[in-house]
Design a protein around this motif. Sequence first.
Motif, PDB file in Angstrom:
ATOM      1  N   ALA A  91       0.843  -1.183   0.000  1.00  0.00           N
ATOM      2  CA  ALA A  91       0.000   0.000   0.000  1.00  0.00           C
ATOM      3  C   ALA A  91       0.885   1.241   0.000  1.00  0.00           C
ATOM      4  CB  ALA A  91      -0.901  -0.003   1.226  1.00  0.00           C
ATOM      5  N   VAL A  92       0.272   2.387  -0.157  1.00  0.00           N
ATOM      6  CA  VAL A  92       1.014   3.640  -0.169  1.00  0.00           C
ATOM      7  C   VAL A  92       1.780   3.809   1.143  1.00  0.00           C
ATOM      8  CG1 VAL A  92       0.789   6.137  -0.309  1.00  0.00           C
ATOM      9  CG2 VAL A  92      -0.637   4.681  -1.744  1.00  0.00           C
ATOM     10  N   THR A  93       1.180   3.409   2.235  1.00  0.00           N
ATOM     11  CA  THR A  93       1.831   3.494   3.525  1.00  0.00           C
ATOM     12  C   THR A  93       2.599   2.196   3.769  1.00  0.00           C
ATOM     13  OG1 THR A  93       0.001   4.824   4.339  1.00  0.00           O
ATOM     14  CG2 THR A  93       1.482   3.886   5.980  1.00  0.00           C
ATOM     15  N   PRO A  94       3.937   2.290   3.853  1.00  0.00           N
ATOM     16  CA  PRO A  94       4.704   1.065   4.064  1.00  0.00           C
ATOM     17  C   PRO A  94       4.454   0.477   5.451  1.00  0.00           C
ATOM     18  CG  PRO A  94       6.152   2.986   3.991  1.00  0.00           C
ATOM     19  CD  PRO A  94       4.764   3.461   3.728  1.00  0.00           C
ATOM     20  N   SER A  95       4.552  -0.835   5.528  1.00  0.00           N
ATOM     21  CA  SER A  95       4.345  -1.503   6.807  1.00  0.00           C
ATOM     22  C   SER A  95       5.542  -1.245   7.723  1.00  0.00           C
ATOM     23  CB  SER A  95       4.195  -3.005   6.583  1.00  0.00           C
ATOM     24  OG  SER A  95       5.423  -3.537   6.115  1.00  0.00           O
ATOM     25  N   GLU A  96       5.345  -1.562   8.987  1.00  0.00           N
ATOM     26  CA  GLU A  96       6.422  -1.394   9.960  1.00  0.00           C
ATOM     27  C   GLU A  96       7.612  -2.273   9.586  1.00  0.00           C
ATOM     28  OE1 GLU A  96       7.043  -2.217  14.672  1.00  0.00           O
ATOM     29  OE2 GLU A  96       5.117  -1.396  14.048  1.00  0.00           O
ATOM     30  N   GLU A  97       7.316  -3.470   9.113  1.00  0.00           N
ATOM     31  CA  GLU A  97       8.378  -4.387   8.700  1.00  0.00           C
ATOM     32  C   GLU A  97       9.170  -3.814   7.522  1.00  0.00           C
ATOM     33  OE1 GLU A  97       8.162  -8.408   6.327  1.00  0.00           O
ATOM     34  OE2 GLU A  97       7.634  -8.747   8.435  1.00  0.00           O
ATOM     35  N   HIS A  98       8.462  -3.229   6.560  1.00  0.00           N
ATOM     36  CA  HIS A  98       9.116  -2.624   5.397  1.00  0.00           C
ATOM     37  C   HIS A  98      10.029  -1.478   5.831  1.00  0.00           C
ATOM     38  CE1 HIS A  98       9.681  -1.209   1.305  1.00  0.00           C
ATOM     39  NE2 HIS A  98       9.426  -0.004   1.761  1.00  0.00           N
ATOM     40  N   ILE A  99       9.558  -0.668   6.761  1.00  0.00           N
ATOM     41  CA  ILE A  99      10.362   0.448   7.261  1.00  0.00           C
ATOM     42  C   ILE A  99      11.608  -0.077   7.963  1.00  0.00           C
ATOM     43  CG2 ILE A  99      10.396   2.351   8.924  1.00  0.00           C
ATOM     44  CD1 ILE A  99       7.405   2.765   8.222  1.00  0.00           C
ATOM     45  N   ASP A 100      11.477  -1.137   8.753  1.00  0.00           N
ATOM     46  CA  ASP A 100      12.622  -1.721   9.438  1.00  0.00           C
ATOM     47  C   ASP A 100      13.652  -2.249   8.446  1.00  0.00           C
ATOM     48  OD1 ASP A 100      11.440  -1.155  11.874  1.00  0.00           O
ATOM     49  OD2 ASP A 100      10.709  -3.211  12.192  1.00  0.00           O
ATOM     50  N   VAL A 101      13.189  -2.937   7.417  1.00  0.00           N
ATOM     51  CA  VAL A 101      14.099  -3.481   6.406  1.00  0.00           C
ATOM     52  C   VAL A 101      14.780  -2.348   5.652  1.00  0.00           C
ATOM     53  CG1 VAL A 101      14.225  -4.821   4.260  1.00  0.00           C
ATOM     54  CG2 VAL A 101      12.874  -5.668   6.190  1.00  0.00           C
ATOM     55  N   THR A 102      14.013  -1.323   5.298  1.00  0.00           N
ATOM     56  CA  THR A 102      14.588  -0.178   4.585  1.00  0.00           C
ATOM     57  C   THR A 102      15.678   0.482   5.420  1.00  0.00           C
ATOM     58  OG1 THR A 102      12.523   0.207   3.412  1.00  0.00           O
ATOM     59  CG2 THR A 102      14.060   2.045   3.513  1.00  0.00           C
ATOM     60  N   ARG A 103      15.408   0.690   6.688  1.00  0.00           N
ATOM     61  CA  ARG A 103      16.418   1.305   7.571  1.00  0.00           C
ATOM     62  C   ARG A 103      17.647   0.420   7.708  1.00  0.00           C
ATOM     63  NH1 ARG A 103      12.193   3.440  12.012  1.00  0.00           N
ATOM     64  NH2 ARG A 103      11.649   5.377  10.969  1.00  0.00           N
ATOM     65  N   ALA A 104      17.436  -0.886   7.824  1.00  0.00           N
ATOM     66  CA  ALA A 104      18.560  -1.810   7.937  1.00  0.00           C
ATOM     67  C   ALA A 104      19.396  -1.795   6.659  1.00  0.00           C
ATOM     68  CB  ALA A 104      18.066  -3.222   8.235  1.00  0.00           C
ATOM     69  N   LEU A 105      18.746  -1.748   5.508  1.00  0.00           N
ATOM     70  CA  LEU A 105      19.474  -1.672   4.237  1.00  0.00           C
ATOM     71  C   LEU A 105      20.249  -0.364   4.125  1.00  0.00           C
ATOM     72  CD1 LEU A 105      16.896  -3.153   1.710  1.00  0.00           C
ATOM     73  CD2 LEU A 105      19.178  -4.057   2.195  1.00  0.00           C
ATOM     74  N   GLU A 106      19.638   0.729   4.540  1.00  0.00           N
ATOM     75  CA  GLU A 106      20.309   2.024   4.460  1.00  0.00           C
ATOM     76  C   GLU A 106      21.537   2.087   5.360  1.00  0.00           C
ATOM     77  OE1 GLU A 106      17.130   4.707   5.374  1.00  0.00           O
ATOM     78  OE2 GLU A 106      16.442   4.778   3.289  1.00  0.00           O
ATOM     79  N   ALA A 107      21.553   1.293   6.430  1.00  0.00           N
ATOM     80  CA  ALA A 107      22.673   1.293   7.355  1.00  0.00           C
ATOM     81  C   ALA A 107      23.865   0.475   6.847  1.00  0.00           C
ATOM     82  CB  ALA A 107      22.229   0.757   8.714  1.00  0.00           C
ATOM     83  N   LEU A 108      23.632  -0.337   5.817  1.00  0.00           N
ATOM     84  CA  LEU A 108      24.716  -1.156   5.269  1.00  0.00           C
ATOM     85  C   LEU A 108      25.711  -0.292   4.511  1.00  0.00           C
ATOM     86  CD1 LEU A 108      22.774  -4.178   3.719  1.00  0.00           C
ATOM     87  CD2 LEU A 108      24.153  -4.193   5.794  1.00  0.00           C
ATOM     88  N   PRO A 109      26.962  -0.741   4.440  1.00  0.00           N
ATOM     89  CA  PRO A 109      27.908  -0.063   3.549  1.00  0.00           C
ATOM     90  C   PRO A 109      27.397  -0.140   2.109  1.00  0.00           C
ATOM     91  CG  PRO A 109      29.065  -1.540   5.044  1.00  0.00           C
ATOM     92  CD  PRO A 109      27.588  -1.797   5.220  1.00  0.00           C
ATOM     93  N   ARG A 110      27.780   0.804   1.283  1.00  0.00           N
ATOM     94  CA  ARG A 110      27.259   0.927  -0.078  1.00  0.00           C
ATOM     95  C   ARG A 110      27.341  -0.371  -0.870  1.00  0.00           C
ATOM     96  NH1 ARG A 110      29.473   1.682  -4.934  1.00  0.00           N
ATOM     97  NH2 ARG A 110      31.516   2.039  -4.034  1.00  0.00           N
ATOM     98  N   ARG A 111      28.488  -1.020  -0.904  1.00  0.00           N
ATOM     99  CA  ARG A 111      28.658  -2.240  -1.712  1.00  0.00           C
ATOM    100  C   ARG A 111      27.707  -3.330  -1.243  1.00  0.00           C
ATOM    101  NH1 ARG A 111      33.278  -4.356  -4.116  1.00  0.00           N
ATOM    102  NH2 ARG A 111      33.086  -2.522  -5.393  1.00  0.00           N
ATOM    103  N   GLN A 112      27.612  -3.523   0.077  1.00  0.00           N
ATOM    104  CA  GLN A 112      26.721  -4.555   0.610  1.00  0.00           C
ATOM    105  C   GLN A 112      25.267  -4.240   0.283  1.00  0.00           C
ATOM    106  OE1 GLN A 112      27.507  -5.235   4.762  1.00  0.00           O
ATOM    107  NE2 GLN A 112      29.705  -5.439   4.419  1.00  0.00           N
TER     108      GLN A 112
END
Length: 117
Positions: A40-61
């Motif tokens: 949906a337009v509003t991402p789920s809490e799980e999606h937000i957690d995954v997005t934040r975790a991905l953003e915290a990774l080094p660029r190559r990873q």
Amino acid sequence: MESLPAWVAAVALNLTRSGWRRTMAERRARRRFLERSGSAVTPSEEHIDVTRALEALPRRQREVAVLRYLLEMSTAEVAAALGIAEGTVKSSLARARAHLAEALAVHEEVTNDVEGR
């Protein structure tokens, strides 16, 4: 190299363009992922957690994880897209999975089928 200042300016401009292209590619990949998953337009809490975790990774990873798992590219395709060796893709994926598991508090639980014996 005829002029050092011109060379430095060209390198800086190329790095800026590369960063912009990478940012736009990540945005397109996220949009395609959301369209594919039917979120949906509003991402789920799980999606937000995954997005934040991905953003915290080094660029190559982050790049290899997004290309491999979200865009479902093969290891060879990821290597070709990023211009790196397949072994580098595999090691980066292993590191990314470890960081994501820690960031998302995912722990494998070992079950013992012989309990009670």
